[in-house]
Design a protein around this motif. Structure first.
Motif, PDB file in Angstrom:
ATOM      1  N   ASP A  79      41.953  73.778 -49.965  1.00 17.61           N
ATOM      2  CA  ASP A  79      43.396  73.640 -50.327  1.00 17.61           C
ATOM      3  C   ASP A  79      43.938  74.881 -49.248  1.00 17.61           C
ATOM      4  O   ASP A  79      43.490  76.200 -49.380  1.00 17.61           O
ATOM      5  N   ILE A  80      45.166  74.520 -48.737  1.00 20.62           N
ATOM      6  CA  ILE A  80      45.947  75.674 -48.002  1.00 20.62           C
ATOM      7  C   ILE A  80      47.064  76.188 -48.916  1.00 20.62           C
ATOM      8  O   ILE A  80      47.737  75.514 -49.328  1.00 20.62           O
ATOM      9  N   GLN A  81      46.969  77.618 -48.726  1.00 16.77           N
ATOM     10  CA  GLN A  81      48.003  78.199 -49.480  1.00 16.77           C
ATOM     11  C   GLN A  81      49.091  78.777 -48.535  1.00 16.77           C
ATOM     12  O   GLN A  81      50.223  78.750 -49.024  1.00 16.77           O
ATOM     13  N   THR A  82      48.915  78.642 -47.415  1.00 18.20           N
ATOM     14  CA  THR A  82      49.980  79.065 -46.274  1.00 18.20           C
ATOM     15  C   THR A  82      49.468  78.781 -44.779  1.00 18.20           C
ATOM     16  O   THR A  82      48.298  78.786 -44.594  1.00 18.20           O
ATOM     17  N   MET A  83      50.686  78.155 -43.958  1.00 16.26           N
ATOM     18  CA  MET A  83      50.211  78.203 -42.488  1.00 16.26           C
ATOM     19  C   MET A  83      51.162  79.079 -41.845  1.00 16.26           C
ATOM     20  O   MET A  83      52.631  79.053 -42.126  1.00 16.26           O
ATOM     21  N   ILE A  84      50.925  79.929 -40.910  1.00 16.57           N
ATOM     22  CA  ILE A  84      51.732  80.428 -39.639  1.00 16.57           C
ATOM     23  C   ILE A  84      51.434  79.753 -38.402  1.00 16.57           C
ATOM     24  O   ILE A  84      50.569  79.535 -38.028  1.00 16.57           O
ATOM     25  N   ILE A  85      52.609  79.311 -38.103  1.00 14.36           N
ATOM     26  CA  ILE A  85      52.533  78.311 -36.767  1.00 14.36           C
ATOM     27  C   ILE A  85      53.746  78.822 -35.484  1.00 14.36           C
ATOM     28  O   ILE A  85      54.661  79.291 -35.945  1.00 14.36           O
ATOM     29  N   PHE A  86      53.355  78.323 -34.374  1.00 16.16           N
ATOM     30  CA  PHE A  86      53.983  78.781 -33.275  1.00 16.16           C
ATOM     31  C   PHE A  86      53.928  77.314 -32.569  1.00 16.16           C
ATOM     32  O   PHE A  86      53.040  76.922 -31.971  1.00 16.16           O
ATOM     33  N   ASP A  87      55.194  76.900 -32.685  1.00 21.89           N
ATOM     34  CA  ASP A  87      55.514  75.237 -32.266  1.00 21.89           C
ATOM     35  C   ASP A  87      56.648  75.431 -31.027  1.00 21.89           C
ATOM     36  O   ASP A  87      57.525  76.017 -31.186  1.00 21.89           O
ATOM     37  N   CYS A  88      56.095  74.788 -29.866  1.00 19.10           N
ATOM     38  CA  CYS A  88      56.875  74.687 -28.901  1.00 19.10           C
ATOM     39  C   CYS A  88      58.074  74.102 -28.821  1.00 19.10           C
ATOM     40  O   CYS A  88      58.487  73.255 -29.597  1.00 19.10           O
ATOM     41  N   ILE A  89      59.076  74.654 -28.185  1.00 22.21           N
ATOM     42  CA  ILE A  89      60.601  74.303 -28.336  1.00 22.21           C
ATOM     43  C   ILE A  89      60.699  73.052 -27.903  1.00 22.21           C
ATOM     44  O   ILE A  89      61.408  72.359 -28.350  1.00 22.21           O
ATOM     45  N   LEU A  90      59.755  72.589 -27.220  1.00 19.07           N
ATOM     46  CA  LEU A  90      60.008  71.272 -26.285  1.00 19.07           C
ATOM     47  C   LEU A  90      59.617  70.221 -27.603  1.00 19.07           C
ATOM     48  O   LEU A  90      59.953  69.087 -27.537  1.00 19.07           O
ATOM     49  N   ARG A  91      58.755  70.438 -28.326  1.00 18.30           N
ATOM     50  CA  ARG A  91      58.278  69.566 -29.504  1.00 18.30           C
ATOM     51  C   ARG A  91      59.696  69.454 -30.226  1.00 18.30           C
ATOM     52  O   ARG A  91      59.721  68.481 -31.039  1.00 18.30           O
ATOM     53  N   ARG A  92      60.326  70.630 -30.525  1.00 19.29           N
ATOM     54  CA  ARG A  92      61.634  70.532 -31.491  1.00 19.29           C
ATOM     55  C   ARG A  92      62.543  69.681 -30.802  1.00 19.29           C
ATOM     56  O   ARG A  92      63.226  68.697 -31.507  1.00 19.29           O
ATOM     57  N   LEU A  93      62.612  69.889 -29.581  1.00 22.94           N
ATOM     58  CA  LEU A  93      63.736  68.695 -28.768  1.00 22.94           C
ATOM     59  C   LEU A  93      63.324  67.460 -29.068  1.00 22.94           C
ATOM     60  O   LEU A  93      64.125  66.437 -29.184  1.00 22.94           O
ATOM     61  N   GLU A  94      61.952  67.241 -28.910  1.00 21.76           N
ATOM     62  CA  GLU A  94      61.366  65.728 -28.967  1.00 21.76           C
ATOM     63  C   GLU A  94      61.633  65.267 -30.433  1.00 21.76           C
ATOM     64  O   GLU A  94      62.206  63.996 -30.446  1.00 21.76           O
ATOM     65  N   LEU A  95      61.411  66.111 -31.386  1.00 23.79           N
ATOM     66  CA  LEU A  95      61.700  65.729 -32.925  1.00 23.79           C
ATOM     67  C   LEU A  95      63.289  65.461 -33.122  1.00 23.79           C
ATOM     68  O   LEU A  95      63.591  64.390 -33.488  1.00 23.79           O
ATOM     69  N   LEU A  96      64.170  66.131 -32.182  1.00 24.29           N
ATOM     70  CA  LEU A  96      65.365  66.048 -32.614  1.00 24.29           C
ATOM     71  C   LEU A  96      66.005  64.554 -31.687  1.00 24.29           C
ATOM     72  O   LEU A  96      66.833  63.768 -32.528  1.00 24.29           O
ATOM     73  N   GLU A  97      65.429  64.215 -30.653  1.00 20.35           N
ATOM     74  CA  GLU A  97      66.106  63.114 -30.098  1.00 20.35           C
ATOM     75  C   GLU A  97      65.059  61.871 -30.808  1.00 20.35           C
ATOM     76  O   GLU A  97      65.744  60.710 -30.798  1.00 20.35           O
TER      77      GLU A  97
END
Length: 380
Positions: free
Chosen positions: A317-335
């Motif tokens: 089981d995961i209690q937390t995640m720390i992530i570094f997510d590319c800005i281009l992934r965010r833009l793709e998700l927005l579109e």
């Protein structure tokens, strides 16, 4: 099962009120490290003053972003905070100033010293109990040599990180360390714990059979001027079936980066901007003569969910995640209107992090990925 990592956020516009809200949601006396990921919409001097007022007794490290990930998933113009309990974590940190001067030998020696001191100070005998977090100037163009040097200097210690952002202004990014805001630098954290953890990289971008050769470039500026002997943006648009570069949208660029294939591995080289002179600026190192493939995106949600499932198979089981997510992934998700859906997936795992100008894992700097670390619960 008791959580010893607290992820919280504030969307308040006033920086003093935002830091005060974060302070009210964590037990300051019990923590040894606070990570802060913040929008450049906040006044940096006021931010530093507020952090000093509320958190002067603990180590606070972080950076500016191009979007924050915290309570509720993806946020913007906010602050995400991640607090680590002193009962389960030991932390050491080093600031690397003036990184554009490429002080490779100094970087190596500083990293070796940080690593040896951490092991000695906390009496760490098993290096498998240590991981490293890196935050680095996202406009320095120094990520490749930096991550390569520090990774070799503490061989065997997993390292993940993110390049700081500035809300896509591409003007100046900031690193927060020891009560002050810095530019042109990196911060390396060594964190030891007996809790189970696992680092990961999630990528949904894969190569097509469309190949191009870089026939014109300015490598030191990460700029490609020509592809296949034609103006870079014009040839790139043609390969995507467009009539002109003017038809390129942020979302289309995010879905169709280029990549380098080395053996069985694919390394994304994401496009930061299409310039007026038809050149293209990249988030990663490029060079004259290399062969690139046009890439296309698969199912981002499914690839991320698979990565999380694989992690749970390793650490439970995961209690937390720390992530570094590319800005281009965010833009793709927005579109694609998936930002809320993917944000909800991350929220299930008490995730904190930010949208980056580049991601690091072990000795590599890359784009269009999500790198991170998942931390599990104590084995009773």
């Amino acid at each position: 099962m008791k959580k010893v990592v607290t992820v919280t956020s504030s969307k308040l516009e006033d920086v003093d009120a935002a830091i005060s809200e974060i302070n009210q949601q964590i037990d300051v006396e019990s923590i040894t490290l606070l990570l802060l990921f913040f929008s450049t919409s906040y006044n940096k001097a006021a931010l530093a003053k507020a952090v000093q007022h509320h958190f002067s007794s603990i180590l606070v490290v972080g950076c500016s972003t191009s979007g924050e990930i915290g309570l509720g998933g993806y946020n913007q113009h906010s602050i995400t905070a991640i607090a680590f309990s002193a009962s389960q974590f030991q932390v050491s940190a080093a600031l690397y100033p003036n990184i554009k001067q490429l002080q490779l030998t100094q970087w190596h020696h500083k990293t070796v010293e940080l690593y040896e001191n951490h092991k000695n100070n906390f009496k760490i005998e098993n290096k498998k109990q240590i991981f490293s977090l890196l935050f680095i100037d996202g406009l320095s163009r120094c990520e490749e040599p930096f991550i390569r040097v520090v990774s070799k200097a503490m061989r065997g210690v997993p390292i993940i990180g993110g390049s700081a952002g500035d809300d896509q202004q591409f003007n100046e990014t900031y690193i927060f360390n020891n009560g002050k805001i810095h530019i042109d630098c990196g911060v390396l954290l060594l964190i030891s714990t007996k809790l189970p953890f696992d680092i990961f990289k999630s990528q949904h971008i894969h190569a097509t059979d469309k190949r191009v050769v870089v026939t014109g470039a300015i490598p030191e500026e990460r700029v490609i001027t020509e592809l296949n002997g034609y103006p870079a943006a014009e040839e790139y648009a043609r390969l995507l079936g467009l009539r002109s570069p003017e038809q390129l949208t942020d979302g289309m660029i995010a879905k169709n980066p280029v990549l380098v294939v080395i053996g069985n591995n694919e390394y994304v080289r994401s496009i930061q901007s299409v310039n007026k002179d038809a050149s293209m600026t990249f988030y990663c190192a490029i060079d004259l003569g290399i062969v690139l493939r046009i890439a296309e995106g698969g199912d981002l949600y499914a690839s991320l969910e698979k990565s999380i499932n694989d992690i749970q198979g390793n650490i439970g089981d995961i209690q937390t995640m720390i992530i570094f997510d590319c800005i281009l992934r965010r833009l793709e998700l927005l579109e694609s209107n998936q930002l809320v859906e993917v944000g909800a997936l991350l929220s299930r795992y008490n995730t904190g992090g930010f949208n980056t100008y580049g991601e690091q894992v072990d000795g590599l700097h890359m784009n269009q990925t999500c790198t991170g670390i998942a931390i599990g619960y104590a084995n009773d």
